[in-house]
Design an enzyme around this catalytic site. Structure first.
Site, PDB file in Angstrom:
ATOM      1  N   ASP A 415      55.507  33.683  40.382  1.00 32.91           N
ATOM      2  CA  ASP A 415      55.205  34.218  41.708  1.00 32.91           C
ATOM      3  C   ASP A 415      55.796  33.288  42.757  1.00 32.91           C
ATOM      4  O   ASP A 415      56.094  32.125  42.471  1.00 32.91           O
ATOM      5  CB  ASP A 415      53.688  34.268  41.923  1.00 32.91           C
ATOM      6  N   ASP A 675      48.417  36.155  39.760  1.00 33.27           N
ATOM      7  CA  ASP A 675      47.102  35.891  40.353  1.00 33.27           C
ATOM      8  C   ASP A 675      46.282  37.157  40.592  1.00 33.27           C
ATOM      9  O   ASP A 675      45.073  37.099  40.703  1.00 33.27           O
ATOM     10  CB  ASP A 675      47.247  35.119  41.676  1.00 33.27           C
ATOM     11  N   ASP A 679      48.339  41.988  37.852  1.00 33.40           N
ATOM     12  CA  ASP A 679      49.223  41.138  37.051  1.00 33.40           C
ATOM     13  C   ASP A 679      48.748  41.025  35.602  1.00 33.40           C
ATOM     14  O   ASP A 679      49.456  40.492  34.753  1.00 33.40           O
ATOM     15  CB  ASP A 679      49.295  39.717  37.650  1.00 33.40           C
TER      16      ASP A 679
END
Length: 943
Positions: A415, A675, A679
């Site tokens: 990310d 997070d 996901d």
């Protein structure tokens, strides 16, 4: 504050679960005490809920209260002395009182296995059992033939050595069990937010009390049983309690929330009504225990290797036993004075049996030495050590296998927000919410906005929460008495695309002409190129008559067309310090870092260049790609471009999942950071799922293998180092142990075939076994990771456990030891100038010297094993206190054995000259290892 404690109350009738409909009459039914058995608590709770879902609370809050009064949340809050707007006060006295009345949010956990269980398991090793039987027989025969004064030494020595091995093994296993138990408890210690004293604070889930007001958002775990205060599109996944994978929407008609469930969508707040053992989740968790017996793939492989080597050792031992017995009973085995040990018709049965038992003992001991039971122990030790140290490096391991798999990672899909960047966009003003919301509100307050005044002039009708699929979120508010506004905020270009007009500086609505649209898009591109995260705000009016009633409002789809653009903001989210260095280190180590983000392509490109993930400012597709472009391709096309992708922008969670799948099909070992709740599929699909500990939701954490506690990419790189360290430490131990195995087996086998005698007896071999198994594993399995680990390519999925480098080192050392010790065995009397001594004494000195030299060779070689591919084997050795301590203990015990325990080990004292020679022979293994490492070999690694 007065809170009523549990009181008895009367139930007129109840139904047993699973009955045939028969109604039983019950007399006064008392609530059981907090320490009541689990089954009694479960039965009581079931009977309560069948009759009255508020039964427990009614009893605790005073049975005379009517259900009608309690049914309102405010009435319930009043009973619990809770202010729904400010929460409980949260002072220590109040918290203690609430825990005393309602219980704590903990549950009794099953005790782990005791030390005695591990001791019993260690006793069940077949080879050790055979040795113990042999020790007993030797003890009985020895006492019978030589008397109790002299005859107990041989049997007692073997028995003591076996007991020592058992105790050390049990202690080691027990300590590792405690360590894993402690880490499992850490996994369950969830931190969450509560409202206390008018402020949102973060506490442990164990500190929740009845009466707490808990905010809930997507991805959270419901921390206790409770009732909904207010919710917006709140949906709960109750599969963990009901077993049905069904999302349940919560509103005032269905307000009950169960502990342990997950928030699937929306947000809201709840009032806690039951905690700990008084919840169904607590009862469930109290009846199960965490399984710490997980075997990792490496442990399975090593168990197979150990079994194979064990069979080889068993075969060798059988051959040695057969040779010894044949030589003995054919009169070819002689005593030190030259006399024959067995003469047919003359040697007594007792003497013959005693001789046979000694030979059996030697054969069994060869099996003990050959079986590398230390291999699985070494894995356990290094995993436990790594897990503990990784906690200090801000990484909580949830699955053991992830420790070793991380060493094989070839790519990391990371990310951007909060992992590569700081995710700090807010000011110094105390505001709750996401970092983005904090930043926007802080900016607005600085511009002079009175937040409380603005909030008081409107009321929320409905909320469409932001999610990573739509890249936007909306809210419908009632302004005044009759005007409804629908506001949207989200990804700048996506919200802009829905706008048909815009608001100028004078507050006048202007039409969105093509030229103006181009100007806004150019503005977004310019801000994105400057590494700014762009967000647009827009709204539209809505007719109050068209707003659904409160009962139907949960299904209201907020209108998102014909919007009026209010503004576009760009927020700077700077790169984390040290991220660029961490990315460069990964690249150097053969691990490609890819950025997968929901941000604008230009923003993602700018941040990727800043972090060092992207090195070419002119990069184009597929190096830079948007999620919509990637998802539009077929599976084969995705596979073709997957390895070339460095930055994927405007990606959805499903895009991330498809990228992971494509990379895995190409043979990559993929690590993924995430997070959000969405996901979870990608985290689960990846070889190693890395969830963020601060911004990560509980759903993401549960789908992960490792939790990065500080959300920092540099911590991810440290996990890679630890993963490689696990594998490297196991290989160090394998190299060390196999050297001992080969040398000990060859020496004893050759000696047995040639003379019918072995230079290393049972007690001595058991001591060597202890050195190379338990103590060797402790010393080598706890080596900290070095920078050199990142100079190697990733560990291949199918890489052999014994590499070319290890074979080279092993052969050099084993050949040296075997050569030296066999020369000493056959010509030791002459070399050591013992020809003038009696044959018996000379053989004892020679065998003692061989034993001492053999042990010292292992001690020196233990240093060599620390650095299989480096000339300097002493780097950082003084910092590893455990290694130095074990070396010191081994040397101390070796001196004690030779100088003071000769009766038990069949050794004699050595003079200082022989000690120096033994040390010198051992010392030669250091320069020999250095010379051997000059021979060029490759690690032979491939994916």
């Amino acid at each position: 504050m007065e809170l009523s404690s549990p009181n008895p109350y009367t139930r007129h009738r109840d139904e047993e679960c699973g009955s045939t409909g028969e109604i039983r009459s019950l007399s006064t039914f008392e609530i059981p005490p907090k320490n009541a058995p689990i089954e009694r608590l479960r039965r009581w709770r079931l009977m309560e809920e069948i009759s009255n879902p508020f039964g427990v609370l009614l009893a605790w809050a005073g049975g005379s209260r009517t259900l009608k009064k309690v049914m309102k949340v405010k009435g319930l809050a009043n009973l619990l002395k809770t202010n729904l707007d400010r929460g409980i006060s949260g002072d220590d006295a109040e918290l203690a009182h609430r825990r005393n009345v309602f219980g704590a949010n903990t549950y009794p956990q099953k005790k782990g296995r005791s030390f005695w269980v591990f001791l019993w398991e260690a006793c069940q090793d077949l080879t050790l059992v055979i040795l113990m039987v042999a020790a007993v027989l030797s003890l009985v025969l020895g006492i019978k033939t030589e008397g109790i004064k002299e005859g107990w030494y041989d049997g007692a020595s073997i028995a003591f050595a076996v007991i020592l091995v058992i105790v050390v093994t049990a202690i080691s296993d027990y300590k590792q069990s405690l360590q894993f138990q402690s880490l499992n408890e850490e996994k369950q210690n969830i931190h969450l937010e509560v409202l206390r004293g008018g402020r949102i604070i973060e506490i442990s889930i164990y500190d929740i009390v009845v009466g707490d007001v808990v905010p809930l958002k997507i991805g959270d775990q419901v921390p206790a049983d409770g009732i909904l205060i207010i919710g917006y599109s709140l949906a709960i996944d109750e599969s963990s309690m009901t077993g049905e994978s069904k999302i349940v929407h919560k509103d005032q008609k269905a307000p009950f929330l169960m502990s342990g469930c997950k928030v699937a969508d929306g947000y809201g707040s709840m009032l806690v009504t039951a905690v700990g053992i008084h919840t169904e989740w607590g009862l469930l968790m109290a009846s199960i225990s965490e399984d710490t017996g997980e075997e990792t793939p490496l442990q399975v492989r090593l168990n197979g290797v150990a079994t194979f080597i064990g069979f080889v050792g068993l075969g060798v031992a059988v051959v040695v036993l057969a040779v010894l017995l044949v030589r003995y009973f054919t009169g070819n085995t002689k005593n030190p004075d030259g006399s024959v040990q067995f003469i047919k018709g003359q040697t007594s049965v007792k003497a013959a049996v005693d001789g046979a038992i000694k030979m059996l003992t030697i054969a069994v001991t060869i099996v003990v030495v050959a079986v590398p039971e230390g291999l699985p122990l070494a894995v356990t030790l290094t995993l436990a050590y790594s897990m503990r140290k990784m906690m200090a490096d801000k990484a909580l391991v949830r699955r053991l296998s992830a420790c070793e798999t991380m060493g094989s990672a070839t790519t990391i899909c990371s990310d951007k927000t909060g992992t590569l960047t700081l995710n700090l966009r807010g000011g110094t003003i105390e505001i709750t919410g996401s970092p983005t919301e904090k930043a926007i509100l802080s900016w607005a307050v600085k511009l002079g906005m009175k937040f409380d005044d603005a909030r008081s002039k409107s009321s929320i009708l409905h909320v469409c929460p932001f999610n990573s699929e739509k890249k936007r979120g909306g809210v419908g508010v009632l302004v005044g008495d009759s005007e409804v506004h629908v506001h949207w905020k989200g990804a700048a270009e996506i919200v802009l695309a829905q706008c048909t007009s815009w608001l100028d500086a004078n507050g006048l609505v202007q039409p969105m002409t093509p030229d103006k649209l181009d100007a806004f898009e150019k503005l977004i591109e310019d801000m994105a190129a400057a590494s700014l995260r762009c967000i647009s705000f827009a709204y539209r009016s809505y007719d109050l008559k068209n707003v659904p009633s409160e009962e139907q409002r949960d299904n209201w789809q907020l209108p998102e067309d014909d919007l009026i653009l209010l503004g576009i903001v760009g927020m700077k989210d700077p790169c984390r310090p040290g991220v660029k260095d961490a990315v460069e280190l990964c690249t150097h180590a053969g691990v490609k870092v890819r950025m997968v983000t929901g941000d604008n392509l230009q923003t993602a490109k700018a941040i990727a260049l800043e972090c060092g993930i992207l090195t070419d400012a002119n990069a184009s597709e597929p190096t830079l790609i948007e999620g919509r472009v990637f998802r539009a391709k077929c599976i084969s096309e995705r596979e073709q471009i997957a390895e070339n992708i460095t930055v994927m922008a405007r990606s959805s969670p499903n895009d991330k999942l498809q990228l992971v799948q494509a990379l895995k099909r190409k043979g990559h070992v993929v690590a993924v950071t995430g997070d959000g709740t969405n996901d979870a599929p990608a985290l689960h699909e990846a070889d190693i799922g890395l969830a963020m500990g601060i911004q990560g939701t509980e759903v993401a954490k549960e789908s992960s293998d490792i939790i990065i506690l500080d959300d920092n990419f540099a911590s991810v790189v440290r996990v890679v180092r630890w993963g490689r360290s696990v594998y490297a430490n196991i290989q160090k131990f394998i190299q060390f142990q196999l050297t001992v195995n080969v040398a000990a087996l060859v020496i004893n086998v050759v000696a047995a075939f040639s003379s019918g005698q072995v230079p290393l007896n049972a007690v001595q071999l058991l001591w060597v076994n202890l050195i190379m198994d338990t103590l060797g594993a402790l010393a080598l399995a706890t080596e900290p990771p070095t920078d050199q680990l990142m100079d190697r390519p990733p560990v291949g999925r199918r890489e052999p456990l014994i590499t070319n480098v290890m074979w080279r080192n092993l052969i050099v050392q084993a050949l040296y030891q075997v050569t030296i010790l066999l020369v000493l065995n056959f010509d030791g009397r002459s070399i050591l100038h013992l020809k003038h001594d009696s044959r018996e004494h000379a053989d004892k000195v020679k065998n003692t010297f061989i034993f001492n030299t053999f042990v010292l060779c292992q001690i020196f070689n233990e240093f060599n094993a620390r650095k299989p591919d480096e000339i300097n084997v002493f780097g950082g050795v003084t910092k590893n206190h455990l290694f130095m301590g074990i070396i010191g203990i081994t040397v101390l015990f070796q001196v004690l054995i030779i100088e003071f325990l000769g009766k038990f080990t069949s050794t004699v004292r050595l003079n200082w000259k022989l000690w120096l020679v033994s040390v010198a022979i051992g010392f030669i293994s250091w320069p020999l290892a250095a010379i051997g490492k000059v021979v060029p070999v490759s690690w032979g690694r491939a994916r």
